[in-house]
Design a protein around this motif. Structure first.
Motif, PDB file in Angstrom:
ATOM      1  N   HIS A 207      -5.866   1.910  -9.523  1.00  0.00           N
ATOM      2  CA  HIS A 207      -5.503   2.108  -8.122  1.00  0.00           C
ATOM      3  C   HIS A 207      -6.465   3.125  -7.515  1.00  0.00           C
ATOM      4  O   HIS A 207      -6.666   4.207  -8.081  1.00  0.00           O
ATOM      5  N   LEU A 208      -7.014   2.798  -6.362  1.00  0.00           N
ATOM      6  CA  LEU A 208      -7.793   3.748  -5.560  1.00  0.00           C
ATOM      7  C   LEU A 208      -6.955   4.073  -4.330  1.00  0.00           C
ATOM      8  O   LEU A 208      -6.668   3.179  -3.514  1.00  0.00           O
ATOM      9  N   LEU A 209      -6.516   5.329  -4.251  1.00  0.00           N
ATOM     10  CA  LEU A 209      -5.637   5.770  -3.159  1.00  0.00           C
ATOM     11  C   LEU A 209      -6.344   6.833  -2.344  1.00  0.00           C
ATOM     12  O   LEU A 209      -6.909   7.795  -2.909  1.00  0.00           O
ATOM     13  N   GLY A 210      -6.311   6.692  -1.037  1.00  0.00           N
ATOM     14  CA  GLY A 210      -6.951   7.693  -0.190  1.00  0.00           C
ATOM     15  C   GLY A 210      -6.444   7.596   1.231  1.00  0.00           C
ATOM     16  O   GLY A 210      -5.608   6.764   1.565  1.00  0.00           O
ATOM     17  N   GLY A 211      -6.957   8.500   2.052  1.00  0.00           N
ATOM     18  CA  GLY A 211      -6.596   8.492   3.468  1.00  0.00           C
ATOM     19  C   GLY A 211      -5.437   9.413   3.790  1.00  0.00           C
ATOM     20  O   GLY A 211      -4.999   9.494   4.938  1.00  0.00           O
ATOM     21  N   ARG A 212      -4.920  10.088   2.769  1.00  0.00           N
ATOM     22  CA  ARG A 212      -3.896  11.120   2.996  1.00  0.00           C
ATOM     23  C   ARG A 212      -3.983  12.099   1.838  1.00  0.00           C
ATOM     24  O   ARG A 212      -4.599  11.803   0.802  1.00  0.00           O
ATOM     25  N   HIS A 213      -3.336  13.262   1.989  1.00  0.00           N
ATOM     26  CA  HIS A 213      -3.337  14.233   0.893  1.00  0.00           C
ATOM     27  C   HIS A 213      -2.384  13.766  -0.204  1.00  0.00           C
ATOM     28  O   HIS A 213      -1.275  13.308   0.081  1.00  0.00           O
ATOM     29  N   MET A 214      -2.824  13.869  -1.453  1.00  0.00           N
ATOM     30  CA  MET A 214      -2.009  13.440  -2.586  1.00  0.00           C
ATOM     31  C   MET A 214      -1.272  14.646  -3.176  1.00  0.00           C
ATOM     32  O   MET A 214      -1.882  15.695  -3.408  1.00  0.00           O
ATOM     33  N   GLY A 215       0.009  14.491  -3.415  1.00  0.00           N
ATOM     34  CA  GLY A 215       0.776  15.569  -4.044  1.00  0.00           C
ATOM     35  C   GLY A 215       0.535  15.639  -5.543  1.00  0.00           C
ATOM     36  O   GLY A 215       0.024  14.703  -6.158  1.00  0.00           O
ATOM     37  N   TRP A 216       0.905  16.777  -6.126  1.00  0.00           N
ATOM     38  CA  TRP A 216       0.850  16.964  -7.575  1.00  0.00           C
ATOM     39  C   TRP A 216       2.001  17.838  -7.995  1.00  0.00           C
ATOM     40  O   TRP A 216       2.269  18.830  -7.297  1.00  0.00           O
ATOM     41  N   PRO A 217       2.741  17.555  -9.056  1.00  0.00           N
ATOM     42  CA  PRO A 217       2.522  16.437  -9.960  1.00  0.00           C
ATOM     43  C   PRO A 217       2.980  15.115  -9.344  1.00  0.00           C
ATOM     44  O   PRO A 217       3.820  15.114  -8.441  1.00  0.00           O
ATOM     45  N   PRO A 218       2.437  14.003  -9.849  1.00  0.00           N
ATOM     46  CA  PRO A 218       2.874  12.683  -9.365  1.00  0.00           C
ATOM     47  C   PRO A 218       4.309  12.426  -9.836  1.00  0.00           C
ATOM     48  O   PRO A 218       4.769  13.018 -10.798  1.00  0.00           O
ATOM     49  N   GLY A 219       4.972  11.527  -9.172  1.00  0.00           N
ATOM     50  CA  GLY A 219       6.373  11.232  -9.500  1.00  0.00           C
ATOM     51  C   GLY A 219       6.534  10.468 -10.774  1.00  0.00           C
ATOM     52  O   GLY A 219       5.586   9.947 -11.321  1.00  0.00           O
TER      53      GLY A 219
ATOM     54  N   PRO B 118       0.811  -1.227   0.000  1.00  0.00           N
ATOM     55  CA  PRO B 118       0.000   0.000   0.000  1.00  0.00           C
ATOM     56  C   PRO B 118       0.846   1.280   0.000  1.00  0.00           C
ATOM     57  O   PRO B 118       1.827   1.375   0.731  1.00  0.00           O
ATOM     58  N   GLN B 119       0.436   2.225  -0.824  1.00  0.00           N
ATOM     59  CA  GLN B 119       1.126   3.523  -0.948  1.00  0.00           C
ATOM     60  C   GLN B 119       0.347   4.640  -0.250  1.00  0.00           C
ATOM     61  O   GLN B 119       0.717   5.810  -0.346  1.00  0.00           O
ATOM     62  N   ALA B 120      -0.716   4.282   0.429  1.00  0.00           N
ATOM     63  CA  ALA B 120      -1.554   5.241   1.151  1.00  0.00           C
ATOM     64  C   ALA B 120      -2.348   4.428   2.170  1.00  0.00           C
ATOM     65  O   ALA B 120      -2.450   3.198   2.034  1.00  0.00           O
ATOM     66  N   PRO B 121      -2.921   5.096   3.188  1.00  0.00           N
ATOM     67  CA  PRO B 121      -3.705   4.348   4.187  1.00  0.00           C
ATOM     68  C   PRO B 121      -4.793   3.486   3.556  1.00  0.00           C
ATOM     69  O   PRO B 121      -5.068   2.383   4.044  1.00  0.00           O
ATOM     70  N   THR B 122      -5.417   3.991   2.506  1.00  0.00           N
ATOM     71  CA  THR B 122      -6.341   3.171   1.710  1.00  0.00           C
ATOM     72  C   THR B 122      -5.724   2.990   0.327  1.00  0.00           C
ATOM     73  O   THR B 122      -5.405   3.975  -0.358  1.00  0.00           O
ATOM     74  N   HIS B 123      -5.490   1.745  -0.071  1.00  0.00           N
ATOM     75  CA  HIS B 123      -4.935   1.473  -1.404  1.00  0.00           C
ATOM     76  C   HIS B 123      -5.561   0.179  -1.913  1.00  0.00           C
ATOM     77  O   HIS B 123      -5.167  -0.917  -1.504  1.00  0.00           O
ATOM     78  N   ILE B 124      -6.554   0.362  -2.770  1.00  0.00           N
ATOM     79  CA  ILE B 124      -7.326  -0.756  -3.307  1.00  0.00           C
ATOM     80  C   ILE B 124      -7.085  -0.842  -4.812  1.00  0.00           C
ATOM     81  O   ILE B 124      -6.984   0.186  -5.493  1.00  0.00           O
TER      82      ILE B 124
END
Ligand code: AMP
Ligand code: ZN
Length: 117
Positions: free
Chosen positions: A105-117, A32-38
């Motif tokens: 990928h569904l990522l959530g539970g934290r703030h996502m940065g932009w732009p992605p890496g 997982p790359q975030a608290p929620t990663h489905i």
């Protein structure tokens, strides 16, 4: 076919199915790359989004709608107890795709940065 996600879809590799319908299954990412990663995958094999066409619009729309459903279920949807989420479809080598079966990928539970890496 020797495809990891086809094996998961068929049940020969067991996963915790957090959502399933006729066309789609969803299960937690093993790294997982975030608290929620489905991950959401179509039961039908597509090597990537690049192997779809407008004829697959129904299934692709279904995959997106299922992602929104899972986001609500996981309480990351805005207005449903969460702060929002990000959907990612890595496609091809430069897109960072490592498993050659279309997945969202569904990522959530934290703030996502932009732009992605
Ligand atoms: P991608 O890099 O976009 O192709 O994403 C593939 C994802 O599949 C990665 O985030 C992996 O952590 C994940 N993954 C690989 N094997 C498994 C598995 N057996 N169960 C759950 N997730 C997996
Ligand atoms: Zn497959």
């Amino acid at each position: 076919m020797d495809c990891l996600f086809c094996k998961i879809a068929s049940g020969s590799i067991p996963v915790k199915r957090v959502y399933e319908d006729e066309h789609v299954i969803a299960f937690p990412d093993i790294h997982p790359q975030a608290p929620t990663h489905i991950l959401l995958i179509p039961k039908r094999h597509f090597g990537s989004l690049a192997q779809t066409s407008v004829e697959d619009a129904g299934l692709l729309g279904h995959l997106l709608a299922a992602a929104a459903e899972v986001a609500r279920q996981q309480q990351v949807a805005p207005g449903d107890g969460g702060g929002g989420y990000r959907l990612v479809v890595n496609t091809g080598e430069d897109g960072g795709q490592t498993v050659e079966h279309l997945h969202v990928h569904l990522l959530g539970g934290r703030h996502m940065g932009w732009p992605p890496g």
